[in-house]
Structures are given as structure tokens and as C-alpha cells.
Design a protein around this motif. Structure first.
Motif, PDB file in Angstrom:
ATOM      1  N   LYS A  13       1.234   4.476  -2.698  1.00 19.99           N
ATOM      2  CA  LYS A  13      -0.082   4.903  -3.327  1.00 19.99           C
ATOM      3  C   LYS A  13      -0.324   6.157  -4.151  1.00 19.99           C
ATOM      4  CE  LYS A  13      -3.668   5.045  -0.953  1.00 19.99           C
ATOM      5  NZ  LYS A  13      -4.478   4.697   0.362  1.00 19.99           N
ATOM      6  N   GLY A  16       1.262   7.241  -7.448  1.00 15.55           N
ATOM      7  CA  GLY A  16       0.835   6.689  -8.765  1.00 15.55           C
ATOM      8  C   GLY A  16      -0.058   7.531  -9.244  1.00 15.55           C
ATOM      9  N   ARG A  17      -0.603   8.645  -8.608  1.00 13.25           N
ATOM     10  CA  ARG A  17      -1.749   9.354  -8.963  1.00 13.25           C
ATOM     11  C   ARG A  17      -1.238  10.625  -9.916  1.00 13.25           C
ATOM     12  NH1 ARG A  17      -6.609  10.015  -5.035  1.00 13.25           N
ATOM     13  NH2 ARG A  17      -7.671  10.249  -7.222  1.00 13.25           N
ATOM     14  N   TRP A 155     -14.142   4.947  -4.318  1.00 11.56           N
ATOM     15  CA  TRP A 155     -13.833   3.909  -4.974  1.00 11.56           C
ATOM     16  C   TRP A 155     -14.118   2.630  -4.109  1.00 11.56           C
ATOM     17  CZ3 TRP A 155      -8.504   6.095  -5.565  1.00 11.56           C
ATOM     18  CH2 TRP A 155      -8.500   6.973  -6.691  1.00 11.56           C
ATOM     19  N   GLY A 156     -14.553   2.779  -2.920  1.00 11.76           N
ATOM     20  CA  GLY A 156     -14.840   1.683  -1.909  1.00 11.76           C
ATOM     21  C   GLY A 156     -13.586   1.288  -1.105  1.00 11.76           C
ATOM     22  N   THR A 157     -12.249   1.710  -1.625  1.00 14.37           N
ATOM     23  CA  THR A 157     -11.171   1.212  -1.106  1.00 14.37           C
ATOM     24  C   THR A 157     -11.001   1.150   0.389  1.00 14.37           C
ATOM     25  OG1 THR A 157     -10.274   3.025  -2.185  1.00 14.37           O
ATOM     26  CG2 THR A 157     -10.041   1.145  -3.408  1.00 14.37           C
ATOM     27  N   THR A 160     -11.674  -1.740   1.775  1.00 21.37           N
ATOM     28  CA  THR A 160     -10.553  -2.839   1.549  1.00 21.37           C
ATOM     29  C   THR A 160      -9.398  -2.662   2.282  1.00 21.37           C
ATOM     30  OG1 THR A 160     -11.413  -2.659  -0.859  1.00 21.37           O
ATOM     31  CG2 THR A 160      -9.500  -4.002  -0.658  1.00 21.37           C
TER      32      THR A 160
ATOM     33  N   PHE B  89     -10.696  -1.957  -5.471  1.00 21.63           N
ATOM     34  CA  PHE B  89      -9.251  -1.698  -5.517  1.00 21.63           C
ATOM     35  C   PHE B  89      -8.845  -0.476  -6.233  1.00 21.63           C
ATOM     36  CE2 PHE B  89      -9.540  -6.517  -5.289  1.00 21.63           C
ATOM     37  CZ  PHE B  89      -8.634  -6.774  -4.178  1.00 21.63           C
ATOM     38  N   TYR B  90      -7.727   0.056  -6.102  1.00 24.89           N
ATOM     39  CA  TYR B  90      -7.355   1.220  -6.611  1.00 24.89           C
ATOM     40  C   TYR B  90      -7.166   1.265  -8.142  1.00 24.89           C
ATOM     41  CZ  TYR B  90      -6.229   2.286  -1.965  1.00 24.89           C
ATOM     42  OH  TYR B  90      -6.695   2.601  -0.546  1.00 24.89           O
ATOM     43  N   PRO B  91      -8.231   1.977  -8.902  1.00 25.79           N
ATOM     44  CA  PRO B  91      -8.158   1.786 -10.332  1.00 25.79           C
ATOM     45  C   PRO B  91      -6.820   2.256 -10.924  1.00 25.79           C
ATOM     46  CG  PRO B  91      -9.343   3.692  -9.619  1.00 25.79           C
ATOM     47  CD  PRO B  91      -9.145   2.920  -8.439  1.00 25.79           C
ATOM     48  N   PHE B  92      -6.100   2.994 -10.699  1.00 25.40           N
ATOM     49  CA  PHE B  92      -4.922   3.761 -11.340  1.00 25.40           C
ATOM     50  C   PHE B  92      -3.541   2.779 -11.051  1.00 25.40           C
ATOM     51  CE2 PHE B  92      -5.312   5.639  -7.157  1.00 25.40           C
ATOM     52  CZ  PHE B  92      -3.841   5.387  -6.567  1.00 25.40           C
TER      53      PHE B  92
END
Lengths: 360, 303
Positions: A13, A16-17, A155-157, A160, B89-92
Motif C-alpha cells: 500500500k 503506491g503513495r 479516508w475512513g479506511t 475498512t 477505500f484507498y483513493p490512490f
């Protein structure tokens, strides 16, 4: 679910940033620049004619200007002075005084060149670059931590993710461990960049060579990197705590970043000055006793001091405004204490707090 | 009798002075599609949050799959698929990478499962696009795919059709019906009465954090079966029927009467009217919709 698997997916994850890669690239570029700058300065100063720098001293003033440009290198090599500006004559020259002054000037230039040379040749380049980048790495670490922890709330993730059962303790632990590991890897990449840049610049400056590069020299570099890494640990904990604390507010991520970074810089540049300001002021003596146990002050001591003394030849250490830091052991223990307390609070709050939707 | 997949006893959650859930006792049998129906603020999301371990209850106990949960919900949660409000969800990351990540941290499934789920929710064509480019409908569909990762035994769905257009709603409801056909248990929290009526077998109606009615949907509607009639003399019929002890109430409606009585007594009504010389011109049993029932039982909650 093993910790390693969870860490692998966190990395999946994180990688990807884009912003993280940009920041890492900036840190790496900064470390290279920290080597290139002294090299450029060295080349500039080495090429200069010493006559720009020194003077001859007339034995008696004729007019207001008693110092006139002279090529000291040639003068000390025995080339006689054949010409002096009017209204002086050759008889006006104070030869012993000029000789002494020329030697002082040349010694100063050589000292400066040696210092610059130390800044781009190994092992000095690594030591110096590490100190400067150490200053930047803590804000970077704080920002990275806020991005890794705080963004999940924004993000509210977080909800999730936790709904898939990784467990709160494990989820936060893996995130923080990943930040700490990422910065350690970054340091190693930066070290490689520093060494490479140093090899290139030293080769370009054909008249210089590296210092002694034995195991102890590399040991010192690794130790310095370790110090900088350890200085970041309490700030990882602080940034995580602030991220969780502000998680319910829109803009909480921004606030957590600003506070953790601002806190570091505020303490770094204000406490030394305040100690000086309050020194000898009746009723303010408690201040220096209290800041002995302050995180920022001890971080400054850890990064920019050695055994209580400011690092020699490191301008920032004096810019902070003190002549005396807490000792190494004291600074280590205070940082360890803050890392444990702030980290403990962050984990406790993360575990206790209800997880709701996006906070904006 | 099927074992209960979800059981709560005295479940309570207070936010300061606000009582979000109050002394809630629920039993959701295995294989049931169970509806939590209530207006906004009734406590539906809070209940689902407590079941998932996201929200810490103030009091009460929760049993999932027959095991009492004391804060340590991780093992149970891995057997649950859930959607809470608008899926986040992760936007990126792409939709596919989001699913890969959540599949990875749950420790179940493989790449084929992701392809199948993306196909199921109709997202295959946009699977590699970043999540922040998705429409609301696509986000919901990705949320459903996320909830189905690992083929969970229990689905907890909080407003799964929120924000969807009518076609999207119909698709999701059909999907929920299909998913609930086997042994899978589904808890559907919704404020949409027709959704719950169409999809659920059992329902608990919530108001201010408490259950005010619970049972099979057909039972709840059946409780309010009524008899619609018109007669040659509605005034006399009203007086006559109101005097019968098995008639709860008689309401005069536009051109007729609405009698609150068991529908199997239609013949008794006809006989009683005929004996008094009043003859029905129309006589039929009617069921109230869940919506009517809901409005009646939550009447006191409306401002």
C-alpha cells in the motif's frame, strides 16, 4: 496472519503513495547536495589568486589606505616586490610584517580549504551530511508517520481495514515498524549516495585524496546514522499519538503534521536561546533544570552534541544558541522515556477509541 | 433449530448523554436474511460497529458464531464480510489493488477470487482504474466485492444501496437475495422499508436504540391484517362491528370501513352484518405494508 505478511501488505500500500517517493528523493538529493556544496566551494577557493586576499604593510602610513593588494604566494616563494602603488616606494614596505601577515592569510585559506575538503571527501563527507540530513529526517519521519496513520482515519479506511481482522495492536505496530524501517533503509540509500558523490567529487578535485577509511571510520559513520535514527523514534510515537488524537476532526492529519514538526523546530531553536536569556535571572533558574528533561532539548543534544559539547565545526550546533548540552547517556534515556510514554499512549488510544467513518 | 450466528444481550452504547443503543437483545439464526430497520439515528450503524469490534459497547454481551466476544473480535471478524455506510477505500490505488490489499490482510483467497468478484459486481472493465475516479455506484459495487472477500459466513451490510440509482438498487437487492439463498447469514441495516421487505425474512424495528418490534416480516405485516368493506349501510355496519369483542377497531374510510380483525373472520363479519339486515357490497382481507406498520410503531418518534 503473520506480522511479516501484514508488513508485506502495508508496504504494498505504502509504495503506491507518490508523495513518499518525492520526499525520499528530496532527502537523497539533499544528502548529495551536502557533499557537492563543499566541493564547489573548494574548487572556487582553490582557484583564487592569493593576491586577492592579502596585502603588504607599509612601514609608515602615507595616506589613509595602509594595505595594498599583493600576491602573497609569490612573495613567500621569494619573488621580490618590484612595484608598489603610488605614493609608496619600495622602501616603504614592512617586510617582516608583510611576511607574517601573508603567512597568517595563507594558513587561514589552507584551513578553510582543508575544512571544505573534509566536507566532500570520505569519511568527513558522510559525517557532515549525516548531521545536516539528521535535522531534516525528523520532520520527514513525523510527516511520514502522520501520513501512514492519520490518512487511514481521514479516508475512513481504518474501519475498512480493521473489518478484515488484522487486529488493532498488530495493525498499528506494523505501520510504525514500517516507518522506522523505511527511514533506516533511506539512511542506507543516503549513505550510498553520499559515498558515491564523494568518490566522484574527490576524483574531480584531482589534488585531494580521502581521509583514512578504516573500519573505525565507517563505524563512526554507522554510529552517527544510528543516532539520527534513534532520535526519530520519539517523534514517530508523537506523530502517531497526535494522528490518533486528532482523528475525529476534519483536517486532523494536517494538524498532527504541523504540530509534531512545529514542536521539533520550536524546541530546537528556542530552548538554547531561552537558557541563555534566563541564565542568571533570579527566579528563572528552574528553567534550565526543567529543560534537562525536555524531549526537543535532548534530541538537539543527541544530534548536535557529543557528551554535552556542541559538535565542533558544525555551525548549526552554535546557531541553536548554547555552549552546553545534556550528556549522551542522559539524552538517550530521556528520548527512550518519551518514546515509551508517547508510544504507549498512542497504542492505548488506538486500541480504546471507537473507529468511525471518514473524518475528512 | 438453527444455531444463532449473532446474539446480543443487553447491548448498550452511550456517547456521553446520547443513548445510541439501549439494552439490545437480538438473535440472528444461521442462514437468515435479517433486517435492522429504523430511521436515521436509530442505532443501526452503531450495532453493526459493535458486532465488528469497531465500537466498544458501554454494556452487554455479544456472541458471534456461538462464541462470546470480549473485545477480541479478530478471529470472528475474519468470518464476516461487512459494508458500513459509503465504502471507504484507498483513493490512490485501483479497485483491484484495494481488493488485493484487503484480501492480503485478511489472509484468505487468491487472485482468481478477485477476478470472480470483480466480474460479479460488474467492475472488471474498470478494475485497474484508481478508486478516486469511481462513481458512487462503482464504489458501492467495489464495497460489495470487498464484503464478499473470503466467502464470509456472515454479511453485515449497513445501508448497502445508499446513493445508488434505482437500477443499481434493484441489482444489489437481487444480489443480496442470491447471496442469502444458501447457508449464509445476512444482517441488512436499512432505513428503506421496501428494501427490507423485499430482501429480509426476519426484521427488528429499531427506534432510539431499542428494538420496538421483531419477528418474521410476514408475521409483522400479518399482525396488522385488516378487512376492507363497503356495505349498504356503513353507519349501521360501523356500530355493529365495533360492538364485536374480536374486532379491535373500525375506521371509516373514504366510501367504506377498515376493520381491524383477524382475516380468517371475514365469513363471521358477513354473517353478523346479514343478520342485522346490512349487506356487504365489497369485502376483502388486506395486508398492511411493512411501511405502514413501521410508521405506526415509530409514530411517537416523529417530530
Amino acid at each position: 496472519m503473520s506480522w511479516v505478511t501484514l508488513a508485506k501488505w502495508e508496504w504494498f500500500k505504502l509504495r503506491g503513495r507518490r508523495v513518499i517517493w518525492v520526499l525520499l528523493a528530496l532527502l537523497v538529493a539533499f544528502s548529495a547536495v551536502m557533499v557537492v556544496i563543499p566541493y564547489g566551494d573548494y574548487e572556487f577557493n582553490r582557484g583564487r589568486d592569493v593576491s586577492d586576499e592579502v596585502i603588504f604593510l607599509p612601514s609608515a602610513p602615507v595616506i589613509g589606505n595602509q594595505e595594498v593588494d599583493l600576491n602573497c604566494t609569490e612573495f613567500l616563494a621569494g619573488v621580490p616586490i618590484t612595484e608598489v602603488p603610488a605614493p609608496y616606494t619600495l622602501d616603504d614596505i614592512d617586510l617582516p610584517g608583510t611576511d607574517r601577515k601573508c603567512r597568517q592569510e595563507l594558513a587561514a585559506i589552507e584551513g578553510r580549504l582543508a575544512k571544505l575538503k573534509d566536507g566532500f571527501t570520505m569519511p568527513g563527507a558522510a559525517a557532515k551530511a549525516t548531521r545536516w540530513t539528521g535535522l531534516l529526517s525528523i520532520p520527514f519521519l513525523a510527516f511520514l508517520t502522520v501520513m501512514v496513520v492519520g490518512s487511514e482515519y481521514g479516508w475512513g479506511t481504518l474501519r475498512t481495514a480493521l473489518m478484515k481482522g488484522p487486529g488493532r495492536w498488530r495493525f498499528l505496530s506494523v505501520k510504525l515498524a514500517l516507518v522506522a524501517a523505511a527511514i533506516a533503509v533511506t539512511w542506507l540509500v543516503m549513505l550510498a549516495v553520499i559515498i558515491t558523490t564523494s568518490l566522484v567529487t574527490t576524483a574531480l578535485a584531482s589534488d585531494v585524496g580521502h581521509g583514512e577509511l578504516d573500519a573505525s571510520a565507517y563505524g563512526l559513520i554507522i554510529r552517527d546514522i544510528g543516532r539520527v535514527w534513534f532520535a526519530g523514534v520519539p517523534y514517530i510515537a508523537l506523530a502517531a499519538l497526535l494522528s490518533i488524537l486528532f482523528s475525529r476532526f476534519a483536517g486532523g492529519t494536517l494538524a498532527a503534521s504541523a504540530l509534531s514538526i512545529g514542536y521539533f523546530f520550536f524546541e530546537l531553536f528556542s530552548i538554547g536561546r531561552l537558557i541563555k536569556l534566563f541564565d542568571g535571572v533570579t527566579g528563572m533558574r528552574w528553567f534550565s533544570s526543567v529543560v534537562e528533561y525536555d524531549l526537543g532539548w535532548n534530541t538537539a543534544a543527541w544530534l548536535f552534541g557529543r557528551d554535552g559539547e556542541p559538535l565542533a565545526g558544525f555551525n548549526l550546533a552554535s546557531a541553536i544558541g548554547t555552549a552546553q548540552y545534556p550528556g549522551d547517556v542522559h539524552a538517550f534515556l530521556v528520548q527512550l522515556f518519551f518514546a515509551a510514554v508517547l508510544g504507549g499512549l498512542a497504542f492505548w488510544l488506538f486500541h480504546r477509541r471507537d473507529v468511525t467513518g471518514p473524518s475528512g | 433449530m438453527a444455531a444463532n450466528v449473532v446474539e446480543t444481550a443487553g447491548l448498550t452504547k452511550h456517547y456521553g448523554e446520547v443513548r445510541a443503543v439501549q439494552d439490545l437483545s437480538l438473535e440472528v439464526p444461521k442462514g437468515t436474511v435479517f433486517g435492522l430497520l429504523g430511521p436515521n439515528g436509530a442505532g443501526k450503524t452503531t450495532i453493526i460497529g459493535t458486532l465488528l469490534g469497531l465500537i466498544r459497547p458501554t454494556a452487554g454481551t455479544i456472541r458471534l458464531f456461538g462464541t462470546e466476544i470480549n473485545g477480541a473480535t479478530d478471529a470472528a471478524v475474519r468470518r464476516i464480510g461487512a459494508i458500513m455506510e459509503t465504502p471507504a477505500f484507498y483513493p490512490f490505488m485501483s479497485g483491484r489493488d484495494n481488493l488485493r490489499y484487503f484480501q492480503g490482510i485478511s489472509g484468505t483467497g487468491g487472485p482468481a477470487e478477485i477476478d470472480n468478484l470483480l466480474e460479479l459486481v460488474g467492475l472488471s472493465a474498470r478494475a485497474n482504474a484508481r478508486f478516486n475516479t469511481y462513481s458512487l455506484g462503482m464504489k458501492h459495487r467495489l464495497g460489495i466485492a470487498y464484503a464478499l472477500l473470503g466467502d464470509p459466513e456472515l454479511l453485515l451490510l449497513d445501508e448497502p444501496t445508499n446513493g445508488l440509482d434505482p437500477n443499481g438498487m434493484a441489482e444489489v437487492r437481487q444480489l443480496l437475495k442470491d447471496l442469502g439463498d444458501g447457508d449464509r447469514t445476512i444482517v441488512l441495516a436499512s432505513h428503506l422499508l421496501n428494501e427490507v421487505e423485499q430482501v429480509c425474512e426476519r426484521v427488528a424495528i429499531l427506534s432510539k436504540g431499542s428494538v420496538i418490534a421483531e419477528g418474521a416480516v410476514s408475521e409483522l405485516i400479518g399482525r396488522r391484517d385488516r378487512i376492507q368493506l363497503s356495505t349498504t349501510d356503513n353507519v349501521a355496519a360501523h356500530r355493529l362491528l365495533a360492538a364485536l369483542d374480536w374486532v379491535s377497531s373500525v375506521l371509516a374510510t373514504d366510501g367504506g370501513l377498515l376493520v381491524d380483525a383477524p382475516t380468517e373472520r371475514v365469513a363471521d363479519i358477513s354473517e353478523a352484518l346479514a343478520r342485522a339486515g346490512v349487506y356487504p357490497t365489497e369485502l376483502r382481507a388486506t395486508s398492511t405494508s411493512l411501511e405502514q406498520f413501521f410508521l405506526e410503531v415509530t409514530e411517537g418518534d416523529r417530530p
